[in-house]
Design a protein around this motif. Sequence first.
Motif, PDB file in Angstrom:
ATOM      1  N   VAL A  98       0.763  -1.232  -0.020  1.00 28.17           N
ATOM      2  CA  VAL A  98       0.032  -0.221   0.086  1.00 28.17           C
ATOM      3  C   VAL A  98       0.823   1.183   0.005  1.00 28.17           C
ATOM      4  CG1 VAL A  98      -1.568   1.318   1.465  1.00 28.17           C
ATOM      5  CG2 VAL A  98      -1.894  -1.266   1.209  1.00 28.17           C
ATOM      6  N   GLY A  99       1.870   1.276   0.828  1.00 30.70           N
ATOM      7  CA  GLY A  99       2.680   2.392   0.710  1.00 30.70           C
ATOM      8  C   GLY A  99       3.450   2.742  -0.299  1.00 30.70           C
ATOM      9  N   ALA A 100       4.110   1.641  -1.048  1.00 30.19           N
ATOM     10  CA  ALA A 100       4.596   1.802  -2.369  1.00 30.19           C
ATOM     11  C   ALA A 100       3.723   2.334  -3.160  1.00 30.19           C
ATOM     12  CB  ALA A 100       5.295   0.498  -2.635  1.00 30.19           C
ATOM     13  N   VAL A 101       2.625   1.945  -3.332  1.00 29.83           N
ATOM     14  CA  VAL A 101       1.724   2.226  -4.505  1.00 29.83           C
ATOM     15  C   VAL A 101       1.313   3.548  -4.165  1.00 29.83           C
ATOM     16  CG1 VAL A 101      -0.598   1.766  -5.282  1.00 29.83           C
ATOM     17  CG2 VAL A 101       0.706  -0.248  -4.812  1.00 29.83           C
ATOM     18  N   VAL A 102       0.787   3.984  -3.153  1.00 30.99           N
ATOM     19  CA  VAL A 102       0.515   5.579  -2.772  1.00 30.99           C
ATOM     20  C   VAL A 102       1.579   6.450  -3.036  1.00 30.99           C
ATOM     21  CG1 VAL A 102      -0.115   7.215  -0.869  1.00 30.99           C
ATOM     22  CG2 VAL A 102      -1.219   4.903  -1.145  1.00 30.99           C
ATOM     23  N   ALA A 103       2.869   5.968  -2.688  1.00 27.02           N
ATOM     24  CA  ALA A 103       3.920   6.630  -3.111  1.00 27.02           C
ATOM     25  C   ALA A 103       4.188   7.002  -4.409  1.00 27.02           C
ATOM     26  CB  ALA A 103       5.338   6.327  -2.197  1.00 27.02           C
ATOM     27  N   ALA A 104       4.216   5.876  -5.091  1.00 27.08           N
ATOM     28  CA  ALA A 104       4.267   5.892  -6.534  1.00 27.08           C
ATOM     29  C   ALA A 104       3.386   6.774  -7.258  1.00 27.08           C
ATOM     30  CB  ALA A 104       4.409   4.265  -6.995  1.00 27.08           C
ATOM     31  N   ALA A 105       2.115   6.843  -6.844  1.00 26.82           N
ATOM     32  CA  ALA A 105       0.960   7.704  -7.424  1.00 26.82           C
ATOM     33  C   ALA A 105       1.328   9.181  -7.000  1.00 26.82           C
ATOM     34  CB  ALA A 105      -0.354   7.538  -6.627  1.00 26.82           C
ATOM     35  N   LEU A 106       2.165   9.350  -5.720  1.00 30.49           N
ATOM     36  CA  LEU A 106       2.609  10.803  -5.559  1.00 30.49           C
ATOM     37  C   LEU A 106       3.732  11.208  -6.705  1.00 30.49           C
ATOM     38  CD1 LEU A 106       2.167  10.497  -1.843  1.00 30.49           C
ATOM     39  CD2 LEU A 106       1.180  12.470  -3.121  1.00 30.49           C
ATOM     40  N   VAL A 107       4.666  10.218  -6.987  1.00 33.21           N
ATOM     41  CA  VAL A 107       5.737  10.439  -7.748  1.00 33.21           C
ATOM     42  C   VAL A 107       5.145  10.742  -9.188  1.00 33.21           C
ATOM     43  CG1 VAL A 107       7.603   9.567  -9.277  1.00 33.21           C
ATOM     44  CG2 VAL A 107       7.428   9.104  -6.438  1.00 33.21           C
ATOM     45  N   ALA A 108       4.106  10.308  -9.539  1.00 36.60           N
ATOM     46  CA  ALA A 108       3.460  10.530 -10.930  1.00 36.60           C
ATOM     47  C   ALA A 108       2.522  11.759 -10.854  1.00 36.60           C
ATOM     48  CB  ALA A 108       2.528   9.325 -11.336  1.00 36.60           C
ATOM     49  N   GLY A 109       2.535  12.269  -9.687  1.00 37.68           N
ATOM     50  CA  GLY A 109       1.567  13.564  -9.477  1.00 37.68           C
ATOM     51  C   GLY A 109       0.177  13.334  -9.512  1.00 37.68           C
ATOM     52  N   LEU A 110      -0.433  12.211  -9.533  1.00 37.30           N
ATOM     53  CA  LEU A 110      -1.545  12.082  -9.350  1.00 37.30           C
ATOM     54  C   LEU A 110      -2.718  12.654  -8.326  1.00 37.30           C
ATOM     55  CD1 LEU A 110      -1.796   8.305 -10.822  1.00 37.30           C
ATOM     56  CD2 LEU A 110      -1.785  10.611 -12.012  1.00 37.30           C
TER      57      LEU A 110
ATOM     58  N   TRP B  41      -6.340  19.113   0.111  1.00 41.49           N
ATOM     59  CA  TRP B  41      -6.306  18.086   1.183  1.00 41.49           C
ATOM     60  C   TRP B  41      -5.893  16.478   0.486  1.00 41.49           C
ATOM     61  CZ3 TRP B  41      -9.401  13.773  -0.045  1.00 41.49           C
ATOM     62  CH2 TRP B  41     -10.360  14.222  -0.895  1.00 41.49           C
ATOM     63  N   LEU B  42      -6.061  16.173  -0.690  1.00 38.60           N
ATOM     64  CA  LEU B  42      -5.884  14.966  -1.087  1.00 38.60           C
ATOM     65  C   LEU B  42      -4.121  14.619  -1.109  1.00 38.60           C
ATOM     66  CD1 LEU B  42      -7.048  12.581  -2.725  1.00 38.60           C
ATOM     67  CD2 LEU B  42      -6.558  13.629  -4.895  1.00 38.60           C
ATOM     68  N   PRO B  43      -2.986  15.412  -1.453  1.00 37.94           N
ATOM     69  CA  PRO B  43      -1.820  14.899  -1.448  1.00 37.94           C
ATOM     70  C   PRO B  43      -1.557  15.052   0.289  1.00 37.94           C
ATOM     71  CG  PRO B  43      -1.972  17.165  -2.393  1.00 37.94           C
ATOM     72  CD  PRO B  43      -3.279  16.481  -2.590  1.00 37.94           C
ATOM     73  N   LEU B  44      -2.339  16.015   1.039  1.00 40.72           N
ATOM     74  CA  LEU B  44      -1.963  15.750   2.602  1.00 40.72           C
ATOM     75  C   LEU B  44      -2.472  14.417   3.186  1.00 40.72           C
ATOM     76  CD1 LEU B  44      -1.870  17.183   5.324  1.00 40.72           C
ATOM     77  CD2 LEU B  44      -4.155  17.796   4.995  1.00 40.72           C
ATOM     78  N   VAL B  45      -3.522  14.027   2.542  1.00 40.17           N
ATOM     79  CA  VAL B  45      -3.977  12.455   3.205  1.00 40.17           C
ATOM     80  C   VAL B  45      -3.134  11.539   2.669  1.00 40.17           C
ATOM     81  CG1 VAL B  45      -5.887  10.963   3.133  1.00 40.17           C
ATOM     82  CG2 VAL B  45      -6.291  13.054   3.364  1.00 40.17           C
ATOM     83  N   ALA B  46      -2.775  11.652   1.385  1.00 39.46           N
ATOM     84  CA  ALA B  46      -1.595  10.694   0.913  1.00 39.46           C
ATOM     85  C   ALA B  46      -0.122  10.642   1.635  1.00 39.46           C
ATOM     86  CB  ALA B  46      -1.435  10.734  -0.793  1.00 39.46           C
ATOM     87  N   PHE B  47       0.240  11.712   2.023  1.00 42.96           N
ATOM     88  CA  PHE B  47       1.569  11.879   2.595  1.00 42.96           C
ATOM     89  C   PHE B  47       1.519  11.576   3.994  1.00 42.96           C
ATOM     90  CE2 PHE B  47       3.426  14.324  -0.995  1.00 42.96           C
ATOM     91  CZ  PHE B  47       4.578  13.734  -1.101  1.00 42.96           C
TER      92      PHE B  47
END
Length: 484
Positions: A86-98, A105-111
């Motif tokens: 789960v951590g790797a998938v969420v982090a990869a989504a942030l790398v892609a900028g999704l 609040w969305l990147p806030l929740v993800a980080f």
Amino acid sequence: MDAVTEWFGAWFGAGHYEFARQMLQRGVAAIYVVAFLSTLAQFPALLGEHGLLPVPRYLARGGAAGMPTLFRLHYSDRMLRAVCVVGAVVAAALVAGLPQLGPPWLPLVAFLLLWILYLSIVKVGQTFYGFGWEMLLCEAGFLVAFLGSNEVAPPILVILLVRWLVFRLEFGAGMIKMRGDRSWRDLTALYYHHETQPMPNPLSRFAHLLPKSVHRMEVLGNHVAQLVVPFLLFEPQPVASIAAAVVILTQLWLVLTGNFAWLNVLTIVLAFGAVSDDAIHAIIPAMPATTSYSSDPAPLSWVAIVLIATALMVVLSWPPLRNLFSRRQLMNASFTRFSLVNAYGAFGSVTQERYEVVIEGSTAERPLREEDWRPYEFKGKPGDVRRIPGQFAPYHLRLDWLMWFLALGSPDSGWFRALLGKLLVADRATLRLLRHDPFDGEPPTWIRARVYLYRFASRSERRETGQWWMREETGELVAPSRLR
């Protein structure tokens, strides 16, 4: 009131730091990908249900009591793997900028999710997760969570907090060096460091063989970069960007000459918090100097969230600030259970000789000759004198690092005895942590551990012997042993 609100929202957003935000969010997220994947590959064998230091046993003995970890009440290898995926998938989504395409609040929740998941791992990781860059990653993930999304300008307060993190990281390391070892003060530390650092890389030997005058300049440059330049990070532009460039360049030299997991790469990423869009535009004209946002100024709800987080970080900053100027300065220390606003520092002292523990096994019933013993090879730490060290950072080889500490005389918390036991039964998960198993998956009859003094081969020794290292035995750490 509308005019005041508009003015405050405009002041709150640092529109000229969009490039910095992208580097911070995507860079920190990329390190999280590496951290979760390395944990997925190594944690079960090191700390899992049947690992060297099993987490269930640690928890049963009261370990992690009161700590913020999802595993406090229950641990299983399956749950650990799910957390990592789960951590790797969420982090990869942030790398892609999704997530950054949505509301603030969305990147806030993800980080914050990444922070909680990785903090949970660190708090039960025991000695295998007792490194300064673990808490650095936790703190960095928490901070960049409040940079918002592409809809709003980066909050200037968070940009300043990132610079405060870099300041503590660099200035703390500089102060610990000046207090900790005379070799840093007399400019001789780099006579030894490239050779004795925990895990050399392919260029470490070349750096070590540079003239001593160059090494003295290296140390002097390090002092300037860590004791002077950090103060300039808070100066107006372009001074702050120039200071960040100095930090980035000095960290790149460390990346080129050593394997320090993600410490140097993450420091480089964080240093971009002081680089303005104008500075990037001056170097790369194709990059815009200004950025427009769909929602400007920022919504008051978002402003309130950032102000609360900033106030929290300011309050928590007093202990590490006081620590920076304390005669008994702590290195890599956390003052809260949540690994926020920590004290950092590295290599307060430099070892002048390199010792290595070499583990050997034998299938002979009575191994009386040296030929009866064959060595296990680790992925990163030196072993075979002909093998050139590899480049692994930012990936973290945790077992190899602890082998370096063991050779320095660090007390064994039980993991090394457990490691020898696992090798005697040819445990597959443990063997996967190594580079080479001399017995191809079969259990040896005997095992032992010897200590050698290693040094880089000189240029003439390299030509004559073909060896990268020269070594001599200095003693025996574990006498020949077998299963009862």
